[in-house]
Design a protein around this motif. Structure first.
Motif, short mmCIF file in Angstrom:
data_model
loop_
_atom_site.label_atom_id
_atom_site.label_comp_id
_atom_site.label_asym_id
_atom_site.label_seq_id
_atom_site.Cartn_x
_atom_site.Cartn_y
_atom_site.Cartn_z
N ASP A 52 0.83 -1.20 0.00
CA ASP A 52 0.00 0.00 0.00
C ASP A 52 0.87 1.26 0.00
O ASP A 52 0.65 2.18 -0.79
CB ASP A 52 -0.92 -0.01 1.22
CG ASP A 52 -1.79 1.23 1.31
OD1 ASP A 52 -2.66 1.40 0.43
OD2 ASP A 52 -1.61 2.02 2.26
N ALA A 53 1.88 1.27 0.87
CA ALA A 53 2.76 2.44 0.97
C ALA A 53 3.55 2.65 -0.31
O ALA A 53 3.73 3.78 -0.77
CB ALA A 53 3.70 2.27 2.16
N THR A 54 4.03 1.55 -0.91
CA THR A 54 4.83 1.66 -2.14
C THR A 54 3.99 2.18 -3.29
O THR A 54 4.42 3.06 -4.05
CB THR A 54 5.42 0.29 -2.50
OG1 THR A 54 6.29 -0.14 -1.44
CG2 THR A 54 6.21 0.37 -3.80
N GLU A 55 2.78 1.66 -3.43
CA GLU A 55 1.91 2.12 -4.52
C GLU A 55 1.64 3.61 -4.40
O GLU A 55 1.73 4.36 -5.37
CB GLU A 55 0.59 1.34 -4.52
CG GLU A 55 -0.33 1.72 -5.66
CD GLU A 55 -1.56 0.86 -5.77
OE1 GLU A 55 -2.24 0.94 -6.81
OE2 GLU A 55 -1.85 0.10 -4.82
N LYS A 56 1.34 4.06 -3.19
CA LYS A 56 1.02 5.46 -3.00
C LYS A 56 2.26 6.34 -3.14
O LYS A 56 2.18 7.48 -3.62
CB LYS A 56 0.35 5.65 -1.64
CG LYS A 56 -1.05 5.04 -1.61
CD LYS A 56 -1.68 5.03 -0.24
CE LYS A 56 -3.08 4.43 -0.29
NZ LYS A 56 -3.71 4.30 1.04
N GLN A 57 3.42 5.82 -2.78
CA GLN A 57 4.67 6.57 -2.96
C GLN A 57 4.97 6.75 -4.45
O GLN A 57 5.40 7.83 -4.88
CB GLN A 57 5.82 5.83 -2.28
CG GLN A 57 7.15 6.56 -2.35
CD GLN A 57 8.26 5.80 -1.64
OE1 GLN A 57 8.17 4.59 -1.43
NE2 GLN A 57 9.30 6.50 -1.26
N TRP A 75 -8.22 7.79 1.76
CA TRP A 75 -7.27 8.28 2.78
C TRP A 75 -6.13 9.03 2.09
O TRP A 75 -5.70 10.09 2.54
CB TRP A 75 -6.68 7.12 3.58
CG TRP A 75 -7.66 6.09 4.03
CD1 TRP A 75 -9.02 6.22 4.18
CD2 TRP A 75 -7.37 4.73 4.38
NE1 TRP A 75 -9.58 5.03 4.59
CE2 TRP A 75 -8.60 4.10 4.73
CE3 TRP A 75 -6.20 3.98 4.44
CZ2 TRP A 75 -8.67 2.77 5.12
CZ3 TRP A 75 -6.25 2.65 4.84
CH2 TRP A 75 -7.49 2.05 5.17
N PHE A 76 -5.65 8.46 0.98
CA PHE A 76 -4.56 9.07 0.21
C PHE A 76 -4.98 10.43 -0.33
O PHE A 76 -4.24 11.42 -0.22
CB PHE A 76 -4.16 8.12 -0.92
CG PHE A 76 -3.22 8.69 -1.94
CD1 PHE A 76 -1.85 8.69 -1.73
CD2 PHE A 76 -3.70 9.22 -3.13
CE1 PHE A 76 -0.97 9.21 -2.68
CE2 PHE A 76 -2.84 9.74 -4.09
CZ PHE A 76 -1.48 9.73 -3.86
N VAL A 77 -6.16 10.49 -0.95
CA VAL A 77 -6.64 11.74 -1.52
C VAL A 77 -6.74 12.82 -0.45
O VAL A 77 -6.32 13.96 -0.64
CB VAL A 77 -8.01 11.53 -2.21
CG1 VAL A 77 -8.66 12.87 -2.56
CG2 VAL A 77 -7.83 10.68 -3.48
N HIS A 78 -7.29 12.46 0.70
CA HIS A 78 -7.45 13.43 1.79
C HIS A 78 -6.10 13.94 2.27
O HIS A 78 -5.94 15.13 2.55
CB HIS A 78 -8.22 12.79 2.95
CG HIS A 78 -8.51 13.73 4.07
ND1 HIS A 78 -7.62 13.95 5.12
CD2 HIS A 78 -9.58 14.53 4.32
CE1 HIS A 78 -8.14 14.82 5.94
NE2 HIS A 78 -9.32 15.19 5.49
#
Length: 255
Positions: free
Chosen positions: A52-57, A83-86
């Motif tokens: 999850d962290a890698t994809e969002k990074q 959560w990412f968008v916010h």
């Protein structure tokens, strides 16, 4: 319990009722890491967190979210992209839709726990999106389709991608991420997974097949490819037959 198993190369339609039962069950379950509800690896919560962290990074510098951005997350699961968008753009407006009532209920709960109650979620199937009833009206500056097409048959993939193209605002983006078959297409048709403790159905298409779907679904010249690549290094992949692949498409601005 029946299990048809694995099929390579053939084009087999999967049963959506079986898929919905699978996700409704996962939406009601508890996990060491809530991300496992839709990202699996039930016995390895650390890997789920890393993925999850890698994809969002990887996506953070590429997805252009700003003040007033409108985001539609199709097949939102528990709402992890909300959560990412916010976090990226607190003033952006986000709507996640999913066909599983239990996942949407969990998404609402998780948004509240994370202090993001303004995130919106709605029960709606990706195969039957009705724009007039979406609680956040189109068009959208970003449309997310993450890990969804593997659960749709070819004709419904075309229908969804065509709809996404129409719902995307001029100058907006579509983020598509899918596990792809490395060497060939293969299908799990009500295959009983010991890891997931449930029958599981999915279609793993090749990159060439995804490209063909996009060519058929989107108006020629309407979108350009901003980025495309495998998402994870091999140490975050778990299976030799599949890899996570992503593509970011940008819609042409109005003349």
């Amino acid at each position: 319990m029946t299990s048809r198993g694995r099929s390579k190369g053939e084009r087999i339609d999967i049963d959506y009722s079986s898929t919905q039962a699978f996700f409704d069950k996962r939406g009601k379950a508890d996990y060491a890491n809530v991300l496992s509800a839709t990202m699996y690896q039930d016995s390895n919560p650390e890997l789920v967190e890393q993925r999850d962290a890698t994809e969002k990074q990887v996506l953070s510098p590429q997805l252009r979210l700003g003040t007033g951005s409108r985001v539609l997350d199709i097949g939102c699961g528990i709402g992890r992209w909300g959560w990412f968008v916010h976090d990226q753009a607190p003033s952006a407006q986000y709507l996640g839709i999913d066909f599983s009532p239990s996942l949407v209920e969990k998404a609402h709960a998780e948004a509240g726990l994370r202090g993001k109650p303004e995130l919106r979620f709605q029960v709606m199937s990706a195969t039957d999106i009705t724009p007039d009833t979406l609680v956040l009206a189109p068009p959208y500056d970003l449309i997310i389709v993450s890990g969804l097409l593997i659960y749709l048959n070819d004709q419904d993939c075309l229908k969804l991608l065509t709809q996404a193209g129409k719902l995307c605002a001029p100058g907006g983006q579509i983020y598509l991420r899918e596990p792809v078959g490395v060497s060939e297409r293969f299908t799990l048709d009500r295959f009983y997974s010991n890891e997931l403790q449930h029958e599981y159905s999915a279609i793993y298409r090749t990159i060439a097949e995804l490209e063909q779907l996009l060519e058929q679904a989107l108006t020629p010249g309407a979108f350009s490819v901003r980025a495309s690549d495998f998402l994870f290094a091999q140490d975050l992949e778990k299976r030799a037959e599949t890899r996570q692949y992503y593509r970011i498409l940008q819609k042409a601005a109005q003349p």
